[in-house]
Write a protein that holds these residues in place. Structure first.
Motif, PDB file in Angstrom:
ATOM      1  N   ARG A  70      31.180  37.477  37.347  1.00 28.45           N
ATOM      2  CA  ARG A  70      30.030  36.972  38.108  1.00 28.45           C
ATOM      3  C   ARG A  70      30.438  36.307  39.413  1.00 28.45           C
ATOM      4  NH1 ARG A  70      27.117  31.958  35.548  1.00 28.45           N
ATOM      5  NH2 ARG A  70      29.063  31.085  36.354  1.00 28.45           N
ATOM      6  N   ASP A  71      31.505  35.505  39.394  1.00 28.01           N
ATOM      7  CA  ASP A  71      31.862  34.683  40.549  1.00 28.01           C
ATOM      8  C   ASP A  71      33.179  35.084  41.196  1.00 28.01           C
ATOM      9  OD1 ASP A  71      29.637  32.692  40.188  1.00 28.01           O
ATOM     10  OD2 ASP A  71      30.687  32.334  38.305  1.00 28.01           O
ATOM     11  N   GLY A  72      33.921  36.004  40.574  1.00 32.00           N
ATOM     12  CA  GLY A  72      35.249  36.325  41.074  1.00 32.00           C
ATOM     13  C   GLY A  72      36.246  35.283  40.597  1.00 32.00           C
ATOM     14  N   TRP A  73      37.537  35.634  40.647  1.00 34.39           N
ATOM     15  CA  TRP A  73      38.546  34.707  40.138  1.00 34.39           C
ATOM     16  C   TRP A  73      38.580  33.422  40.954  1.00 34.39           C
ATOM     17  CZ3 TRP A  73      40.441  35.275  35.502  1.00 34.39           C
ATOM     18  CH2 TRP A  73      40.490  36.557  34.934  1.00 34.39           C
ATOM     19  N   ARG A  74      38.487  33.532  42.284  1.00 31.94           N
ATOM     20  CA  ARG A  74      38.497  32.325  43.108  1.00 31.94           C
ATOM     21  C   ARG A  74      37.258  31.481  42.868  1.00 31.94           C
ATOM     22  NH1 ARG A  74      40.709  34.241  49.108  1.00 31.94           N
ATOM     23  NH2 ARG A  74      42.817  34.897  48.414  1.00 31.94           N
ATOM     24  N   GLY A  75      36.113  32.155  42.748  1.00 33.05           N
ATOM     25  CA  GLY A  75      34.881  31.417  42.477  1.00 33.05           C
ATOM     26  C   GLY A  75      34.934  30.714  41.139  1.00 33.05           C
TER      27      GLY A  75
END
Length: 316
Positions: A70-75
């Motif tokens: 949903r948010d990406g690894w960084r997110g």
């Protein structure tokens, strides 16, 4: 499993279509959670800590994968950094509750555990009044008194030696820590609590790993533990965290009552675990008090702010 992922107070008002979707998702979360006791009764493992470890591990893996998608690894990493002390507190509450649930199942009935949890919203209101002097209406006070009376009826069995006081004590602990998590989430509504609950599963799994006698399980039990962790716990949490942001708080709480209502029914139908008379009486008092309170709260939220102006749901 209620209110650990309350909707943010700053979220925009949802459209009617979004609200219908939100209601479906919140109901599905309660439905997923209601199967917890039934699944647990099928597991053959005798070591509760082994169950806690694998359930937590599967739930954590699913939640990490979901947030990364949903948010990406960084997110996702940013969500963990931004949750701060409120998120850590909720994580500890969730770890205690999810662990206590498994251990309590070995000492008391599913009905006792779930029906005590039905009073969490009202216990949270009492806690918010004690800690922050938040206003509590007369109707809420009456509902809180009814919940306390209902819980007392259920707990009276352990005081009389009918059932283990450990089980009922853990059931009460679950309700208390969920109430604390609810108050924290409401006070810090801007904090996303999905990573906090994920951290809670990691903490529960880590502690269980230090206590478990063995980690090897049969393929049958591993399949059940996968369902227990991913479907029952992880998917239920995702449904609630997504749907509760789209509906008024009173409706979310109302739909959440399906968990303590349906949970004992599934166990009764599948495992013939019949609740005792005191559990039925006390649970009826708790659920009735909660439903009446939610109904009054929903009417209050829908009431027009000014005469002649259509009432709007609170922005959740």
């Amino acid at each position: 499993m209620t209110d650990t992922a309350s909707p943010s107070a700053s979220s925009p008002v949802a459209s009617p279509r979004e609200e219908r979707i939100g209601m479906i998702l919140v109901f599905l979360s309660a439905l997923m959670w209601s199967f917890g006791g039934t699944i647990a009764r099928f597991i053959d493992i005798t070591d509760n800590w082994t169950i806690v470890f694998w359930r937590s591990a599967w739930a954590a893996a699913f939640l990490i994968a979901f947030m990364a998608w949903r948010d990406g690894w960084r997110g996702m990493l940013k969500l963990f950094r931004d949750m701060g002390l409120p998120g850590l507190a909720v994580a500890f509450c969730f770890a205690i509750a999810s662990t206590s649930f498994i251990v309590a199942l070995a000492h008391t009935t599913v009905a006792n555990i779930l029906l005590m949890q039905a009073g969490v919203p009202l216990l949270a209101a009492l806690l918010a009044w004690l800690l922050f002097r938040e206003r509590v209406t007369r109707a809420t006070w009456l509902a809180i008194a009814a919940v306390i009376a209902g819980v007392a009826i259920m707990v009276s069995e352990s005081l009389g030696g009918t059932v283990s006081p450990i089980g009922d004590g853990l059931a009460l602990l679950i309700a208390c820590v969920f109430s604390i998590a609810t108050v924290i989430t409401r006070r810090f509504a801007y904090v996303r609590m999905t990573p906090a609950t994920c951290l809670g599963t990691i903490l529960a799994g880590a502690f269980a790993a230090s206590q478990a006698s063995a980690f090897a399980v049969s393929s049958h039990d591993m399949g059940l533990l996968f369902v227990f962790g991913v479907i029952n716990l992880g998917v239920g949490l995702v449904f609630f965290a997504t749907g509760a942001r789209l509906v008024p708080a009173a409706i979310a709480a109302l739909l959440g009552t399906f968990e303590p209502i349906l949970g004992p029914i599934w166990v009764w139908l599948v495992h013939s675990e019949v609740p005792s008379a005191r559990t039925i009486i006390g649970g009826t008092v708790v659920v009735t008090a909660l439903l009446v309170h939610i109904g009054l709260e929903f009417k209050r939220q829908a009431r027009p702010e000014r005469p002649g102006v259509t009432g709007l749901p609170s922005p959740n």
